[in-house]
Design an enzyme around this catalytic site. Structure first.
Site, PDB file in Angstrom:
ATOM      1  N   LYS A   1       0.804  -1.224   0.000  1.00 64.13           N
ATOM      2  CA  LYS A   1       0.000   0.000   0.000  1.00 64.13           C
ATOM      3  C   LYS A   1       0.838   1.276   0.000  1.00 64.13           C
ATOM      4  O   LYS A   1       0.372   2.325  -0.457  1.00 64.13           O
ATOM      5  CB  LYS A   1      -0.945   0.010   1.202  1.00 64.13           C
ATOM      6  CG  LYS A   1      -2.076  -1.010   1.139  1.00 64.13           C
ATOM      7  CD  LYS A   1      -3.149  -0.582   0.156  1.00 64.13           C
ATOM      8  CE  LYS A   1      -4.396  -1.444   0.291  1.00 64.13           C
ATOM      9  NZ  LYS A   1      -5.465  -0.992  -0.626  1.00 64.13           N
TER      10      LYS A   1
ATOM     11  N   SER B   1      -8.875  -0.283   6.375  1.00 59.95           N
ATOM     12  CA  SER B   1      -8.900  -1.267   7.457  1.00 59.95           C
ATOM     13  C   SER B   1      -7.536  -1.415   8.103  1.00 59.95           C
ATOM     14  O   SER B   1      -7.410  -2.082   9.128  1.00 59.95           O
ATOM     15  CB  SER B   1      -9.369  -2.630   6.929  1.00 59.95           C
ATOM     16  OG  SER B   1      -8.442  -3.141   5.989  1.00 59.95           O
TER      17      SER B   1
ATOM     18  N   GLU C   1      -9.763 -14.132  -3.821  1.00 56.28           N
ATOM     19  CA  GLU C   1     -10.617 -13.556  -2.790  1.00 56.28           C
ATOM     20  C   GLU C   1     -10.968 -14.616  -1.758  1.00 56.28           C
ATOM     21  O   GLU C   1     -10.975 -15.820  -2.060  1.00 56.28           O
ATOM     22  CB  GLU C   1     -11.936 -13.054  -3.394  1.00 56.28           C
ATOM     23  CG  GLU C   1     -11.811 -11.870  -4.320  1.00 56.28           C
ATOM     24  CD  GLU C   1     -13.166 -11.403  -4.818  1.00 56.28           C
ATOM     25  OE1 GLU C   1     -13.517 -10.239  -4.533  1.00 56.28           O
ATOM     26  OE2 GLU C   1     -13.870 -12.190  -5.482  1.00 56.28           O
TER      27      GLU C   1
ATOM     28  N   GLY D   1     -16.069 -13.314   0.676  1.00 59.86           N
ATOM     29  CA  GLY D   1     -15.940 -11.961   0.129  1.00 59.86           C
ATOM     30  C   GLY D   1     -15.693 -11.989  -1.362  1.00 59.86           C
ATOM     31  O   GLY D   1     -14.720 -11.408  -1.856  1.00 59.86           O
TER      32      GLY D   1
ATOM     33  N   ASP E   1     -17.017 -10.571  -3.989  1.00 53.99           N
ATOM     34  CA  ASP E   1     -17.713  -9.527  -4.742  1.00 53.99           C
ATOM     35  C   ASP E   1     -17.107  -9.302  -6.124  1.00 53.99           C
ATOM     36  O   ASP E   1     -17.839  -9.062  -7.091  1.00 53.99           O
ATOM     37  CB  ASP E   1     -17.729  -8.211  -3.953  1.00 53.99           C
ATOM     38  CG  ASP E   1     -16.344  -7.786  -3.508  1.00 53.99           C
ATOM     39  OD1 ASP E   1     -15.720  -8.507  -2.710  1.00 53.99           O
ATOM     40  OD2 ASP E   1     -15.870  -6.719  -3.949  1.00 53.99           O
TER      41      ASP E   1
ATOM     42  N   SER F   1       1.141  -9.668  -0.558  1.00 55.29           N
ATOM     43  CA  SER F   1       0.832  -8.248  -0.447  1.00 55.29           C
ATOM     44  C   SER F   1       1.159  -7.610   0.892  1.00 55.29           C
ATOM     45  O   SER F   1       1.334  -6.393   0.965  1.00 55.29           O
ATOM     46  CB  SER F   1      -0.642  -8.004  -0.780  1.00 55.29           C
ATOM     47  OG  SER F   1      -1.473  -8.692   0.141  1.00 55.29           O
TER      48      SER F   1
END
Length: 325
Positions: free
Chosen positions: A57, A82, A208, A212, A214, A308
């Site tokens: 990030k 989060s 995923e 979750g 989506d 990640s």
């Protein structure tokens, strides 16, 4: 009908790499004969758990924040997250001599909240199951005249995240498949942009948590789908709908989405710790989980994986991965 241009290109990722040079770490690529033997492929793990703030990030947050005007920097930055984007924006703000206010869920891992505060950010909490973090952050930014840097819905953020895949391909050369986690979709959007810009024939798969899914549902439907906020140990992927910008990229560049269970994730975290000697948080372990559990289908010869993040405290790691005697 003319196909609309995508919000980012390979040139944007290359520009982000130049912006991040000397600021973000060029993280190592890990190999394991044991892992290769188990999955039947040559696997190259890009260890973003060793990035600044412990996650990829920082790449996107700094790429976006460093392009703000002096006036914007003087007023400060807002974000919602989060945990990992929260830390990334907080550190980027400190590096650039400005302030950050972060909207975080009440149940965000303590280690992530503590690290965000340690970088100097002000933290405002909300209930992720009843509150709208985007609305809260937008109202806060408007009230205080702050510049909002979202965790994925921003071209500079997506381009910055794509530099992880760019570095991986620069280091190891040809890859047949790239696998990344999928939350809001910024990492895979940037990664797919970089990977397919350099290697048009490469396949890109996202992973995923089962609860979750989506993005998987959205790709199958051809439009963004909203699900209830998922309950999963992969807190960085506990989202209810893909981003609008990220989905516009991912529906054209992502080939498939694999799903993993929380037990698959625990097994992958344990494997990384015991056999690879590296600590990976639940969201960062989902691509490895997909490989070990056979969820990514038949693998080609050379597979790249974006690990990640590694932001997890010892107590939570032990509770998730410890075995009873």
């Amino acid at each position: 009908m003319t196909t609309p241009p995508l919000p980012i290109t390979l040139d944007d990722v290359l520009d982000a790499a130049a912006q991040l040079k000397g600021v973000a770490h060029r993280t190592p690529v890990l190999r394991s004969r044991t892992l290769d033997g188990l999955v039947g492929a040559e696997v190259f793990l890009k260890c973003e758990n060793l990035q600044r703030v412990g996650a990829f990030k920082f790449r996107g947050a700094y790429n976006a924040a460093s392009r703000l005007t002096p006036e914007q920097l003087a007023r400060g930055i807002a974000a919602y997250s989060s945990g990992n984007h929260a830390q990334a924006v907080a550190l980027a703000a400190r590096e650039l001599g400005t302030t950050a206010v972060i909207v975080m869920p009440e149940d965000a891992p303590r280690s992530k909240r503590d690290a965000t505060a340690a970088y100097g950010a002000e933290i405002i909490t909300y209930d992720r199951y009843t509150g709208d973090r985007v609305a809260i952050a937008e109202a806060l930014a408007a009230e205080r005249e702050l510049t909002l840097i979202p965790p994925y819905e921003h071209p500079h953020v997506m381009a910055g995240q794509g530099t992880a895949a760019l570095e991986l391909l620069e280091e190891v050369g040809e890859l047949d498949l790239l696998i990344t986690p999928v939350g809001g979709g910024g990492l895979i959007a940037g990664s797919a942009t970089a990977a397919k810009g350099l290697r048009p024939d490469i396949r890109v798969i996202g992973v995923e948590p089962e609860t979750g899914d989506d993005t998987k549902r959205s790709l199958e439907a051809g439009h963004r789908v909203t699900i209830p906020v998922p309950h999963t140990i992969a807190d960085g992927q506990a989202l209810h709908t893909p981003g609008e910008l990220t989905f516009s990229v991912n529906r054209r560049l992502v080939d498939d989405i694999a799903l993993v269970s929380d037990d698959d994730i625990r097994d992958a975290m344990r494997f990384a710790f015991e056999r690879l000697k590296t600590v990976v948080e639940p969201s960062g372990a989902t691509p490895l989980a997909a490989l070990l559990a056979g969820r990514a289908g038949r693998l080609p010869r050379r597979v790249g994986v974006i690990v990640s993040g590694g932001n997890i405290d010892a107590e939570r790691f032990a509770s998730l991965c410890g075995r009873a005697d």
